[in-house]
Design a protein around this motif. Structure first.
Motif, PDB file in Angstrom:
ATOM      1  N   MET A   1       0.834  -1.213   0.000  1.00 55.56           N
ATOM      2  CA  MET A   1       0.000   0.000   0.000  1.00 55.56           C
ATOM      3  C   MET A   1       0.864   1.258   0.000  1.00 55.56           C
ATOM      4  O   MET A   1       2.003   1.245   0.471  1.00 55.56           O
ATOM      5  CB  MET A   1      -0.882   0.035   1.247  1.00 55.56           C
ATOM      6  N   PRO A   2       0.293   2.344  -0.492  1.00 52.66           N
ATOM      7  CA  PRO A   2       0.953   3.646  -0.341  1.00 52.66           C
ATOM      8  C   PRO A   2       1.130   3.953   1.141  1.00 52.66           C
ATOM      9  O   PRO A   2       0.298   3.584   1.971  1.00 52.66           O
ATOM     10  CB  PRO A   2      -0.022   4.630  -1.009  1.00 52.66           C
ATOM     11  N   ILE A   3       2.212   4.644   1.457  1.00 54.03           N
ATOM     12  CA  ILE A   3       2.552   4.842   2.857  1.00 54.03           C
ATOM     13  C   ILE A   3       1.511   5.664   3.609  1.00 54.03           C
ATOM     14  O   ILE A   3       1.239   5.425   4.789  1.00 54.03           O
ATOM     15  CB  ILE A   3       3.949   5.484   2.984  1.00 54.03           C
ATOM     16  N   ASP A   4       0.885   6.640   2.915  1.00 54.16           N
ATOM     17  CA  ASP A   4      -0.122   7.449   3.604  1.00 54.16           C
ATOM     18  C   ASP A   4      -1.339   6.608   3.992  1.00 54.16           C
ATOM     19  O   ASP A   4      -1.946   6.808   5.054  1.00 54.16           O
ATOM     20  CB  ASP A   4      -0.539   8.649   2.753  1.00 54.16           C
ATOM     21  N   LEU A   5      -1.692   5.620   3.158  1.00 54.49           N
ATOM     22  CA  LEU A   5      -2.809   4.740   3.478  1.00 54.49           C
ATOM     23  C   LEU A   5      -2.453   3.820   4.653  1.00 54.49           C
ATOM     24  O   LEU A   5      -3.277   3.549   5.524  1.00 54.49           O
ATOM     25  CB  LEU A   5      -3.192   3.910   2.250  1.00 54.49           C
ATOM     26  N   VAL A   6      -1.192   3.360   4.649  1.00 55.97           N
ATOM     27  CA  VAL A   6      -0.744   2.510   5.761  1.00 55.97           C
ATOM     28  C   VAL A   6      -0.816   3.279   7.073  1.00 55.97           C
ATOM     29  O   VAL A   6      -1.288   2.770   8.093  1.00 55.97           O
ATOM     30  CB  VAL A   6       0.687   1.997   5.520  1.00 55.97           C
ATOM     31  N   VAL A   7      -0.351   4.522   7.037  1.00 57.83           N
ATOM     32  CA  VAL A   7      -0.376   5.350   8.253  1.00 57.83           C
ATOM     33  C   VAL A   7      -1.811   5.538   8.728  1.00 57.83           C
ATOM     34  O   VAL A   7      -2.122   5.423   9.924  1.00 57.83           O
ATOM     35  CB  VAL A   7       0.291   6.713   7.984  1.00 57.83           C
ATOM     36  N   SER A   8      -2.716   5.811   7.800  1.00 61.28           N
ATOM     37  CA  SER A   8      -4.121   6.031   8.154  1.00 61.28           C
ATOM     38  C   SER A   8      -4.755   4.776   8.740  1.00 61.28           C
ATOM     39  O   SER A   8      -5.416   4.825   9.786  1.00 61.28           O
ATOM     40  CB  SER A   8      -4.891   6.480   6.907  1.00 61.28           C
ATOM     41  N   LEU A   9      -4.541   3.641   8.065  1.00 61.99           N
ATOM     42  CA  LEU A   9      -5.127   2.385   8.553  1.00 61.99           C
ATOM     43  C   LEU A   9      -4.521   1.960   9.888  1.00 61.99           C
ATOM     44  O   LEU A   9      -5.199   1.390  10.746  1.00 61.99           O
ATOM     45  CB  LEU A   9      -4.937   1.278   7.520  1.00 61.99           C
ATOM     46  N   THR A  10      -3.226   2.230  10.076  1.00 61.16           N
ATOM     47  CA  THR A  10      -2.574   1.895  11.348  1.00 61.16           C
ATOM     48  C   THR A  10      -3.206   2.679  12.496  1.00 61.16           C
ATOM     49  O   THR A  10      -3.505   2.126  13.563  1.00 61.16           O
ATOM     50  CB  THR A  10      -1.069   2.193  11.275  1.00 61.16           C
ATOM     51  N   ALA A  11      -3.409   3.971  12.263  1.00 60.72           N
ATOM     52  CA  ALA A  11      -4.017   4.804  13.297  1.00 60.72           C
ATOM     53  C   ALA A  11      -5.440   4.333  13.617  1.00 60.72           C
ATOM     54  O   ALA A  11      -5.846   4.251  14.783  1.00 60.72           O
ATOM     55  CB  ALA A  11      -4.038   6.265  12.843  1.00 60.72           C
ATOM     56  N   GLU A  12      -6.198   4.005  12.558  1.00 56.65           N
ATOM     57  CA  GLU A  12      -7.571   3.545  12.761  1.00 56.65           C
ATOM     58  C   GLU A  12      -7.588   2.198  13.498  1.00 56.65           C
ATOM     59  O   GLU A  12      -8.434   1.960  14.367  1.00 56.65           O
ATOM     60  CB  GLU A  12      -8.278   3.413  11.414  1.00 56.65           C
ATOM     61  N   THR A  13      -6.631   1.329  13.159  1.00 54.72           N
ATOM     62  CA  THR A  13      -6.559   0.024  13.837  1.00 54.72           C
ATOM     63  C   THR A  13      -6.244   0.197  15.311  1.00 54.72           C
ATOM     64  O   THR A  13      -6.819  -0.490  16.164  1.00 54.72           O
ATOM     65  CB  THR A  13      -5.492  -0.864  13.168  1.00 54.72           C
ATOM     66  N   LYS A  14      -5.332   1.111  15.620  1.00 53.59           N
ATOM     67  CA  LYS A  14      -5.005   1.384  17.026  1.00 53.59           C
ATOM     68  C   LYS A  14      -6.237   1.882  17.782  1.00 53.59           C
ATOM     69  O   LYS A  14      -6.508   1.463  18.915  1.00 53.59           O
ATOM     70  CB  LYS A  14      -3.884   2.408  17.121  1.00 53.59           C
ATOM     71  N   THR A  15      -6.992   2.752  17.135  1.00 51.18           N
ATOM     72  CA  THR A  15      -8.194   3.299  17.775  1.00 51.18           C
ATOM     73  C   THR A  15      -9.220   2.202  18.044  1.00 51.18           C
ATOM     74  O   THR A  15      -9.781   2.108  19.138  1.00 51.18           O
ATOM     75  CB  THR A  15      -8.826   4.380  16.878  1.00 51.18           C
ATOM     76  N   GLU A  16      -9.448   1.346  17.059  1.00 50.65           N
ATOM     77  CA  GLU A  16     -10.430   0.274  17.218  1.00 50.65           C
ATOM     78  C   GLU A  16      -9.948  -0.793  18.211  1.00 50.65           C
ATOM     79  O   GLU A  16     -10.750  -1.395  18.932  1.00 50.65           O
ATOM     80  CB  GLU A  16     -10.734  -0.375  15.866  1.00 50.65           C
ATOM     81  N   THR A  17      -8.628  -1.015  18.250  1.00 49.20           N
ATOM     82  CA  THR A  17      -8.072  -1.959  19.233  1.00 49.20           C
ATOM     83  C   THR A  17      -8.333  -1.465  20.644  1.00 49.20           C
ATOM     84  O   THR A  17      -8.769  -2.230  21.524  1.00 49.20           O
ATOM     85  CB  THR A  17      -6.562  -2.141  19.012  1.00 49.20           C
ATOM     86  N   ALA A  18      -8.077  -0.169  20.866  1.00 54.17           N
ATOM     87  CA  ALA A  18      -8.315   0.403  22.187  1.00 54.17           C
ATOM     88  C   ALA A  18      -9.799   0.363  22.540  1.00 54.17           C
ATOM     89  O   ALA A  18     -10.175   0.069  23.687  1.00 54.17           O
ATOM     90  CB  ALA A  18      -7.795   1.842  22.229  1.00 54.17           C
ATOM     91  N   ALA A  19     -10.652   0.627  21.548  1.00 50.79           N
ATOM     92  CA  ALA A  19     -12.092   0.621  21.793  1.00 50.79           C
ATOM     93  C   ALA A  19     -12.591  -0.773  22.150  1.00 50.79           C
ATOM     94  O   ALA A  19     -13.397  -0.949  23.076  1.00 50.79           O
ATOM     95  CB  ALA A  19     -12.827   1.141  20.552  1.00 50.79           C
ATOM     96  N   LEU A  20     -12.102  -1.792  21.425  1.00 47.92           N
ATOM     97  CA  LEU A  20     -12.528  -3.163  21.713  1.00 47.92           C
ATOM     98  C   LEU A  20     -12.016  -3.617  23.070  1.00 47.92           C
ATOM     99  O   LEU A  20     -12.736  -4.283  23.827  1.00 47.92           O
ATOM    100  CB  LEU A  20     -12.035  -4.107  20.616  1.00 47.92           C
TER     101      LEU A  20
END
Length: 281
Positions: A108-127
């Motif tokens: 993936m393009p690096i900006d997409l990786v950064v975005s998905l990583t941040a979103e994954t961290k947020t959802e991990t904390a929420a779960l």
């Protein structure tokens, strides 16, 4: 195998192209210079700010990609661990979806990786938070159920204790009546009639026999070891009629009547006749 990744840091490349355009001269060179001025200016600014040459910026781009990939990988591992540890405790659909998307980060393009990583961290904390809350609620429910069970057990134990106390009080009241000479006589008359079919004539003989032996006193004791109303020898013989033989006149009466019936006498009157002739029975 994924195709070449789209480059995410391209300032160095743009600067090289701009410089090459200027070297060719002519109208095209002027136009390239004009078009690339902003990129060159940005590249120069970045070089000035970092103190690095243009070719060094390309190396930093590679380092940044590696760091981004490492962060994505670690984030995925954490997400998968949380998904495994919280299964069935909370809605994991959001984290499952975003972590599945991040799984292809290497292409993936690096900006997409950064975005998905941040979103994954947020959802991990929420779960994790939702699962922790579910655990707290479950623990409270378990504690409440345990407390209710304990209260129920305590109430049952209290009721059983009260019932036992009432039964003991009733027994003591009965003993208070039965453990008198008149009470013992009443118990003997009733049992002689109901169990052995002996009428008032036999009871009259029994009354005289045990009046002579003990005066119908359940605590009577002879130095020979004869004990209780029927003067059993030894007194422990009466245990066959009940473990409370030493404290319950009814138990002594039951044993005494059974002894007379089973002996060679057979009836209270025969036993009384033997006692009169031999002074014992």
């Amino acid at each position: 195998m994924a195709g070449p990744r789209l480059k995410r840091f391209t300032l160095g490349t743009v600067a090289v192209l701009a410089i090459a355009g200027l070297a060719t001269g002519g109208v095209h060179a002027v136009q390239s210079a004009a078009d690339s001025r902003e990129s060159v200016t940005a590249t120069s600014a970045l070089s000035d700010a970092t103190g690095r040459q243009h070719e060094q910026l390309g190396a930093y781009s590679t380092i940044a990609e590696a760091h981004t990939d490492k962060t994505a990988s670690v984030t995925l591992d954490e997400a998968n661990q949380v998904l495994a540890n919280t299964e069935g405790k909370a809605d994991a659909s959001a984290l499952t979806a975003v972590s599945s998307s991040l799984a292809g980060f290497e292409s993936m393009p690096i900006d997409l990786v950064v975005s998905l990583t941040a979103e994954t961290k947020t959802e991990t904390a929420a779960l994790s938070a939702a699962a922790a809350e579910a655990d707290r609620v479950a623990a409270e429910a378990a504690a409440a159920a345990e407390a209710a069970a304990a209260a129920e057990a305590a109430a049952a134990a209290e009721a059983a204790a009260a019932e036992a106390a009432a039964a003991e009080a009733a027994r003591q009241a009965t003993l208070a009546t039965t453990n008198t000479p008149e009470g013992a006589k009443a118990a003997a008359r009733a049992l002689a009639s109901s169990k052995y079919g002996w009428g008032s004539d036999q009871f009259s003989c029994l009354n005289q026999l045990w009046e002579k032996e003990s005066g119908w006193d359940y605590q009577a004791y002879n130095p020979s070891g004869a004990t209780g109303i029927p003067q059993a020898l030894p007194g422990s013989k009466m245990a066959s009629a009940g473990t409370d033989w030493a404290t319950n006149a009814s138990t002594q009466v039951a044993w005494g009547l059974g002894y007379i019936k089973a002996s060679s006498y057979g009836t209270p009157c025969a036993a009384w006749a033997h006692s009169q002739a031999n002074n014992w029975y």
